[in-house]
Design an enzyme around this catalytic site. Structure first.
Site, mmCIF file in Angstrom:
data_model
loop_
_atom_site.group_PDB
_atom_site.id
_atom_site.type_symbol
_atom_site.label_atom_id
_atom_site.label_comp_id
_atom_site.label_asym_id
_atom_site.label_seq_id
_atom_site.Cartn_x
_atom_site.Cartn_y
_atom_site.Cartn_z
ATOM 1 C CB SER A 1 -0.912 0.021 1.229
ATOM 2 O OG SER A 1 -0.202 0.443 2.385
ATOM 3 C CG ASP A 2 1.339 5.846 -1.481
ATOM 4 O OD1 ASP A 2 2.338 5.990 -0.750
ATOM 5 O OD2 ASP A 2 1.086 6.602 -2.436
ATOM 6 C CD1 TRP A 3 5.337 5.170 4.579
ATOM 7 C CD2 TRP A 3 4.946 3.866 2.820
ATOM 8 N NE1 TRP A 3 6.361 4.234 4.499
ATOM 9 C CE2 TRP A 3 6.143 3.422 3.434
ATOM 10 C CE3 TRP A 3 4.493 3.182 1.695
ATOM 11 C CZ2 TRP A 3 6.897 2.356 2.964
ATOM 12 C CZ3 TRP A 3 5.241 2.112 1.221
ATOM 13 C CH2 TRP A 3 6.419 1.706 1.844
#
Length: 819
Positions: free
Chosen positions: A239-241
């Site tokens: 996932s993106d942060w």
């Protein structure tokens, strides 16, 4: 320098089969343990691995790490950004850059390099365009594939991002991209497909946004149906942060790893869902195996490969020199000869911008400035004589009569005026979209004044996206310098003086004005839904089909050499032609191939389907072949939910850019019979997207257009910026305070990335960004407090904090037990 893993004593016996884990251990592997580390499970022999930002340089942070680049990072080579690399049109050069990135990552203890970014440049206003390659998926995909191959050849895993349909920074974590299937596949997914099939990345990063109503990190259609089943991707989806939503839904859909550190609440939710029969244990173990594969490979990596900092700097300079694009050169003003007295004008010549702002910001090993090199003279200045420097304008917009007068006086005393202009830090940053397509105020005025004072003026443009240039027809020489990394100043002098023959080509259209762009009326989306009303008509696909004049077309770029195209022949294998260098100077040309579908097929008039960069000696001719492949003649047939090649007469165009194709030929292609074009598409049939009706957009979508239904109460998907409309006065004060902090930071000329992140962050992300201190139940309690019940909400949040802390300790004890 080697990094210290969280788990070193058992590296020699690291687990390789996820089926040997308990269900809780497998579930726990699906979330990170810190800003940059995956979770180690000591009792099971699972080490952690390290991730780091790295689209154009390794950003390995020191001390207390954060994901936005606020903390100091180790020094690393700052290569040209993707916007510049794409302008080389040279995948082999991208592969060289990737190898250097991979080697530096290994030396800094990084196992997974988070990049490259290959989202499509849908609008010139996206603040993160400098991190992306192109408005075209074929060019973006092939350049990214070269970079990924290079990175992974060193043992470092690459992680292309952001998958998928991620086009704006405003509300980036709380925006739903509404796009039709054909446009999504042909425009926004094809680049990722090329990378997955050709370079086989070991990781992919999902995007923050939703896609057609479902978060990207839990979108089964994207992650399982397309990415894994169709393309054969077998790596880890990260996932993106802060971009994950539901740990359970992610595991079910194909999302492998939540980052950065959501704690163990998600692991408990996954176990509970399996025990309740709501999630298959096989999905959990499949995701855990994907994470484990990276961890196991990282545990047995060989020693880092030594490298020479100077060699990497020289590579960065070479890439920059090949990216720099000559846009105008009236009367052969360039190249400049030795002994030419040059006036250096523009703040960017003294303090250059060589990269964008945000999580990709690299701490360079060294930086050059044009002023420094010209003042040094001799070899550093390539023989040019320095006549002086004038700033001409203020860094973040504006100028004065005095600054203009100083610049004009200097220009009048010199043989040639070099005027450096471009976008500043607030114009190109993660978390921000540009408010317009113009240069900062004052720069246009400066250029006009200097050209009037000295007709031998060269404008050097800095930036990672297109800008309006109303003065361009009056400027004799114009050079696009992009964001060319730490060696960009030397590279620019090499091009200006002819040490390097320019061969860069535009990877995006430079329109006459922003209003000419197909997305101008609806970008960026300010609400929760982002409608891709323009369909496939973006960039040159729109301008070429609608017949809109542009300043500089896609693929455009000049050379100090001249080339002639002849003898085009096409067959089912590809196109062959003769390219002749008709000048007295060796040079490189980018031969571009575009196709036009048979009549009866809906779509753009021209689409790039192949290219090659080739060097040709002065006066010589070479035979050039551009092969056809699976992407050349296909389109997505929505009615049959399949890729198809339409039978009929295809037209092949070959030339210098999308608007200059001197050669064309036809080819009879076997395939399927086109489905009749639906006349209800209306304005789409002529690419008149500005007048597309809601009914026509619904026809393109193939369904009713979704609409937003805002509630009086704030919900978990609302960004914190929405607190200004909260029912609780204290939340409203907090919301106004965040906006005030942003305004204060903007006034200083430097984006505050923490504030930008918090403003765009939805409430749900609180549970994903707190290193386990907050849980999803606590988010519900916070919303209760914000929505007019502060005492009850705060009390529940406090109790939730204590309960979550106890649960985390218990879960960790269970993880620490051997099976």
């Amino acid at each position: 320098m080697e990094h210290e893993r969280q788990f070193t004593t058992m590296e020699h016996a690291a687990l390789t089969d996820a089926n040997d884990l308990t269900l809780l251990q497998a579930a726990a592997l699906l979330s990170g343990s810190s800003a940059w580390d995956s979770r180690a499970i000591r009792a099971a022999g699972v080490p952690s691995f390290v991730m780091s930002d790295g689209p154009h340089g390794v950003r390995r942070q020191l001390g207390d790490a954060d994901h936005l680049g606020i903390a100091q990072a180790e020094k690393a080579t700052c290569f040209p950004t993707a916007s510049a690399l794409a302008a080389t049109w040279n995948p082999d050069l991208a592969r060289e850059m990737g190898e250097a990135l991979g080697v530096e990552a290994r030396s800094l203890g990084v196992d997974v390099l988070l990049g490259p970014g290959l989202n499509i440049k849908r609008s010139p206003l996206c603040g993160r365009n400098f991190e992306y390659f192109s408005e075209d998926p074929i060019l973006a995909g092939r350049m990214a594939a070269g970079l990924v191959e290079g990175i992974q050849s060193t043992g470092t895993a690459a992680c292309p991002k952001h998958f998928a349909v991620n086009s704006q920074e405003l509300r980036r974590m709380a925006s739903d991209s509404i796009v039709d299937e054909r446009t999504m596949r042909e425009i926004y997914l094809t680049g990722f497909e090329i990378v997955c099939r050709a370079a086989k990345p070991r990781a992919i990063m999902s995007s923050y946004n939703l896609v057609n109503g479902t978060y990207a990190h839990e979108n089964k259609h994207l992650l399982t149906d397309i990415l894994r089943t169709e393309w054969g991707f077998d790596g880890v989806v990260i996932s993106d942060w802060g971009g994950s939503n539901s740990a359970v839904e992610a595991a079910r859909a194909g999302g492998s790893l939540e980052m950065p550190a959501p704690g163990l609440a998600g692991a408990r939710q996954i176990v509970a869902a399996v025990e309740a029969g709501q999630l298959d244990a096989s999905d959990v173990y499949a995701r855990a195996q994907e994470v484990l594969n990276i961890a196991s490979a990282s545990a047995v990596e060989a020693a880092p490969t030594p490298y020479d900092l100077e060699e990497h700097h020289e590579l960065a300079q070479r890439i920059a020199s090949e990216a720099i694009t000559l846009l105008r050169n009236d009367d052969d003003l360039l190249p400049l000869s030795a002994g030419t007295r040059v006036a250096l004008i523009g703040d960017l010549a003294d303090t250059p911008r060589f990269q964008g702002s945000g999580s990709s910001q690299v701490n360079p090993t060294r930086v050059e400035s044009p002023r420094e090199l010209l003042e040094a003279g001799g070899e550093a200045s390539r023989g040019l004589v320095y006549a002086g420097y004038a700033s001409g304008y203020k860094r973040h917009g504006g100028t004065t009569d005095a600054l203009i007068a100083e610049a004009v006086a200097l220009a009048e005393r010199a043989d040639v005026a070099l005027v450096h202009v471009g976008l500043d830090e607030l114009e190109e940053s993660e978390g921000l979209d540009r408010p317009h397509m113009r240069l900062p105020e004052g720069q246009d005025r400066l250029i006009e004044a200097v050209v009037a004072a000295n007709p031998r003026t060269v404008v050097v443009l800095t930036g990672g996206a297109s800008v309006e240039m109303p003065w361009a027809p009056a400027v004799p020489a114009l050079v696009n310098g992009y964001l060319t990394g730490q060696g960009g100043a030397s590279a620019m002098l090499d091009v200006l003086t002819g040490v390097v023959n320019p061969s860069g080509r535009l990877a995006e259209t430079y329109a006459l004005s922003y209003e000419d762009h197909p997305t101008a009326a609806w970008y960026p989306a300010t609400g929760p839904l982002s409608y891709y009303r323009e369909g496939p008509f973006i960039g040159y696909r729109y301008f070429a089909t609608a017949g809109i004049d542009v300043a500089f077309p896609f693929g455009y770029g000049l050379s100090y050499s001249s080339f002639e195209y002849s003898d085009l022949a096409v067959n089912e294998e590809g196109a062959t032609l003769t390219l002749t260098n008709t000048s007295t100077r060796d040079g490189a040309e980018v031969v571009q191939l575009y196709v036009n579908a048979p009549g009866g097929v809906f779509g753009p008039a021209r689409e790039l389907k192949g290219f090659t960069k080739i060097e040709v000696r002065a006066g010589e001719s070479v035979s050039v072949t551009i092969p056809f492949d699976r992407y050349t003649f296909r389109h997505w047939e929505t009615s049959r939910a399949a890729w198809e090649t339409e039978a009929g007469t295809w037209t092949i165009h070959v030339g210098r850019n999308v608007s200059d194709t001197p050669l064309s030929a036809t080819l009879e292609v076997e395939g399927t019979t086109p489905s009749p074009i639906d006349p209800a598409l209306g304005h789409y049939l002529s690419a008149d997207v500005a007048h597309v009706t809601n009914g026509e957009f619904a026809v393109l979508l193939g369904r009713t257009i979704p609409t937003a239904h805002p509630t009086d109460d704030l919900v978990a998907s609302d960004p914190l910026s929405e607190m200004t409309r909260a029912k609780t006065w204290l939340a409203r004060v907090a919301g106004r305070g965040l906006h005030a902090l942003k305004a204060k930071a903007d006034a200083k000329g430097t984006p505050d990335l923490n504030i930008l992140f918090v403003l765009n962050m939805p409430f749900r992300a609180i549970a994903k960004m707190s290193n386990g201190a907050a849980s999803p139940d606590m988010v519900d309690a916070i919303l209760l407090a914000v929505n007019g019940h502060p005492l009850r909400g705060i009390a529940r949040a406090a109790l939730g904090f204590l309960s979550n802390a106890r649960a985390n300790k218990a879960t960790q004890r269970e993880l620490d037990q051997t099976r």
